[in-house]
Design an enzyme around this catalytic site. Structure first.
Site, PDB file in Angstrom:
ATOM      1  N   ASP A 103     -11.811   0.220  -5.682  1.00 19.89           N
ATOM      2  CA  ASP A 103     -10.703   0.025  -6.635  1.00 19.89           C
ATOM      3  C   ASP A 103     -10.971   0.887  -7.769  1.00 19.89           C
ATOM      4  OD1 ASP A 103     -10.003  -1.983  -4.729  1.00 19.89           O
ATOM      5  OD2 ASP A 103      -8.378  -2.978  -6.534  1.00 19.89           O
ATOM      6  N   LYS A 164      -2.241   1.237  -5.674  1.00 17.27           N
ATOM      7  CA  LYS A 164      -1.977   0.270  -6.563  1.00 17.27           C
ATOM      8  C   LYS A 164      -0.951   0.053  -7.824  1.00 17.27           C
ATOM      9  CE  LYS A 164      -5.736  -3.204  -8.304  1.00 17.27           C
ATOM     10  NZ  LYS A 164      -6.735  -3.045  -8.417  1.00 17.27           N
ATOM     11  N   LYS A 193      -1.868  -2.523  -2.719  1.00 19.22           N
ATOM     12  CA  LYS A 193      -2.105  -3.797  -2.901  1.00 19.22           C
ATOM     13  C   LYS A 193      -1.381  -4.147  -4.414  1.00 19.22           C
ATOM     14  CE  LYS A 193      -6.809  -5.547  -5.395  1.00 19.22           C
ATOM     15  NZ  LYS A 193      -7.750  -5.820  -5.354  1.00 19.22           N
TER      16      LYS A 193
END
Length: 235
Positions: A103, A164, A193
């Site tokens: 991430d 995200k 996500k």
């Protein structure tokens, strides 16, 4: 990437575990605390253990053969402060140590300055150097409508595997509106996500129903036991 086909409205609390990335990124976490976190990840069947890069070798060793992901974050929690070259080098090192996904923070200041090529290349460099699925933390609440559109497009052009909404609850409490925004703009093969103060079972289900396939949270155990408390802090 989860391959489970579900109707999120039918999921019982314990059935959410395969969609949760069990997160422990607290400052000063000890080895014993990290080992306990790994045991929890296995015991409850979470999708991945999300941990700082410094703990990736330990986690990778302990999770070997389990099929559980080893996730780590880059250019975080202070987002957008690394050089692009440094970011790419660190991404390659984290992958070498055993991470299976990353991430990453983005250069919000570059985006707001119209430095689109630099913004895109910052992400693309990590994708190339790591060879891993990269989840791009877009920090949506910090962006104008036009900047949101640009960020989503540029991240996907750079090779993002996941979009995200935010890096943590300090930026945004994950909500269905933000998730639907990303799902509606995700290209084929790109998934979403959700992250940011995900603390309860009903909230988790609402995010999956909106189209998220992964939930990043430090309250995973509380969620799957349906004991989550909105007053607790959670990534």
């Amino acid at each position: 990437m989860t391959d489970i086909t579900i109707d999120p409205t039918t999921l019982k609390p314990a059935e959410l575990a395969p969609f949760i990335q069990h997160t422990l990124i607290e400052l000063g976490t000890t080895r014993d605390e990290m080992l306990a976190h790994i045991r929890e990840t296995v015991e409850y069947g979470f999708n991945a253990a999300m941990v700082p890069a410094s703990w990736v070798p330990l986690v990778a060793g302990e999770l070997k053969g389990t099929g559980i992901g080893i996730a780590s974050a880059l250019d975080f929690p202070t987002v957008g402060v690394m050089t692009s070259a440094g970011k790419a080098a660190e991404a390659a090192e984290i992958a070498r140590l055993g991470a299976t996904q990353l991430d990453i923070g983005v250069q919000v200041g570059w985006l707001k300055s119209g430095m689109y090529d630099e913004f895109r290349e910052d992400i693309a460099g990590v994708v190339r150097a790591s060879g891993l699925p990269v989840k791009v933390m877009l920090e949506l609440p910090r962006l104008t409508d036009a900047e949101k559109e640009a960020a989503v497009d540029l991240a996907q052009e750079a090779g993002a595997a996941y979009l995200k909404n935010a890096s943590s609850g300090a930026i945004e409490t994950a909500n269905p509106d933000s998730i639907r925004y990303l799902v509606d703009r995700a290209h084929a093969g790109v998934q979403v996500k959700a992250s940011g103060s995900i603390k309860t079972y009903p909230q988790a289900v609402s995010l999956l129903k909106a189209g998220a396939v992964l939930l990043g949270t430090s309250a995973g155990i509380e969620i799957i036991n349906d004991t989550g408390d909105d007053s607790t802090v959670s990534y």
